[in-house]
Enzyme design. Structure first.
Site, short mmCIF file in Angstrom:
data_model
loop_
_atom_site.label_atom_id
_atom_site.label_comp_id
_atom_site.label_asym_id
_atom_site.label_seq_id
_atom_site.Cartn_x
_atom_site.Cartn_y
_atom_site.Cartn_z
N ASN A 9 17.14 0.47 5.19
CA ASN A 9 16.87 1.33 6.35
C ASN A 9 17.14 0.52 7.61
OD1 ASN A 9 15.87 3.05 8.31
ND2 ASN A 9 13.74 2.89 7.68
N LYS A 11 17.08 1.49 10.59
CA LYS A 11 16.25 1.96 11.72
C LYS A 11 17.12 2.11 12.98
CE LYS A 11 12.12 0.19 9.53
NZ LYS A 11 10.77 -0.39 9.70
N HIS A 99 9.02 8.86 6.55
CA HIS A 99 8.77 7.44 6.82
C HIS A 99 7.54 7.31 7.72
CE1 HIS A 99 9.32 3.35 8.33
NE2 HIS A 99 10.08 3.13 7.27
N GLU A 101 6.91 5.59 10.23
CA GLU A 101 7.20 5.61 11.66
C GLU A 101 7.42 7.03 12.16
OE1 GLU A 101 9.10 1.17 11.31
OE2 GLU A 101 10.45 2.88 11.61
N GLU A 171 5.18 2.71 0.79
CA GLU A 171 5.26 1.74 1.88
C GLU A 171 3.90 1.62 2.55
OE1 GLU A 171 8.03 3.20 4.84
OE2 GLU A 171 6.74 4.93 5.15
N GLY A 177 7.06 -4.46 8.55
CA GLY A 177 7.48 -5.24 9.72
C GLY A 177 6.45 -6.24 10.20
N SER A 217 8.04 -5.15 4.12
CA SER A 217 8.38 -6.57 4.22
C SER A 217 8.92 -7.11 2.90
CB SER A 217 7.17 -7.39 4.69
OG SER A 217 6.78 -6.99 5.99
#
Length: 256
Positions: A9, A11, A99, A101, A171, A177, A217
């Site tokens: 991904n 992003k 996702h 985010e 996730e 991250g 990560s």
């Protein structure tokens, strides 16, 4: 035996020229015999999808291209959105939906994720359905229940045949991250619970056919331990996918 999947991904990174360079770097370092052992997918920003797909096609490298988001309507007055038909015509074979985010920054709900997953399936693409808990939920001891409820909501109205075309990506939000990673045992606990949801809904055969990824990560230091878990079938990779050699080291780790 489920074929491992490593999905990158990208992003909101890489202009078109930068994306082309990264795709070419992947091609230059991709070992052809990997294609029979592991599936590889990259999900660039929408503007980069077509040029990246063109690079892979020109070099005849078996790396698939997907999208990071989609809208569930086929067309209409939805300024700024992209439909499944648009993404498919650009060469996408998969779409990330839900996702963390998108959920946390843009307010996507479980219902939105379900609509998107259904639209992606209708367009004959693979939805990569993301689920995961916050640190607050984990510390409250509610991670398994929370994630399983997300899976149930995402799959509402999706039948057994369609479910086999889905990928689930676990996730943990607290590990994305941050450099923190769920231990292999923590990741396996949740992924096994997800497979349990699939078994209850669709039966054991379908549950065993669906790939479940870990995202949070993922790096060369933990990929082998994660892949050794019975219910983890690959990784949804963020930052590590922006370096071709680093990304391909994860692919190499999945080759049996």
């Amino acid at each position: 035996m489920r074929t491992p999947l490593i999905a990158g991904n990208w992003k909101m990174n890489n202009t078109i020229p930068e994306a082309v360079v990264l795709a070419q770097d992947i091609c230059n370092n991709f070992e052809r015999d990997w294609a029979s052992e592991v599936d590889v997918l990259v999900c660039p920003p929408a503007l980069d999808i077509k040029p990246v797909k063109t690079v892979f096609e020109f070099d005849r490298v078996k790396v698939q291209v997907g999208a990071q988001n989609v809208y569930w309507e086929e067309s209409g007055a939805f300024t700024g959105e992209l439909s499944c038909g648009m993404l498919a015509s650009a060469g996408c074979s998969a779409v990330i939906v839900g996702h963390s985010e998108r959920r946390n920054l843009f307010g996507e709900t479980n219902e939105d994720v379900n609509r998107k997953a259904k639209a992606v399936l209708a367009a004959r693409m693979t939805p990569i359905v993301c689920v995961g808990e916050s640190l607050f939920v984990r510390e409250a001891g509610e991670a398994v229940e929370y994630v399983c409820s997300q899976v149930e909501a995402a799959l509402a109205g999706i039948d057994e045949v369609e479910a086999r075309s889905c990928v689930i990506a676990y996730e943990p939000v607290w590990a994305i991250g941050t450099g923190r990673t769920a231990t292999p045992e923590q990741a396996e606990e949740i992924c096994a619970a997800i497979r349990g949801v699939l078994a209850r809904r669709y039966g054991s055969d379908t549950a065993e056919a669906v790939r479940i990824l870990y995202g949070g990560s993922v790096n060369i230091g933990n990929i082998e331990l994660l892949m050794a878990q019975p219910d983890i079938d690959g990784g949804l990779v963020g930052g590590a996918s922006l370096d071709a050699r680093g990304f391909l080291s994860l692919v190499r780790a999945c080759v049996r």
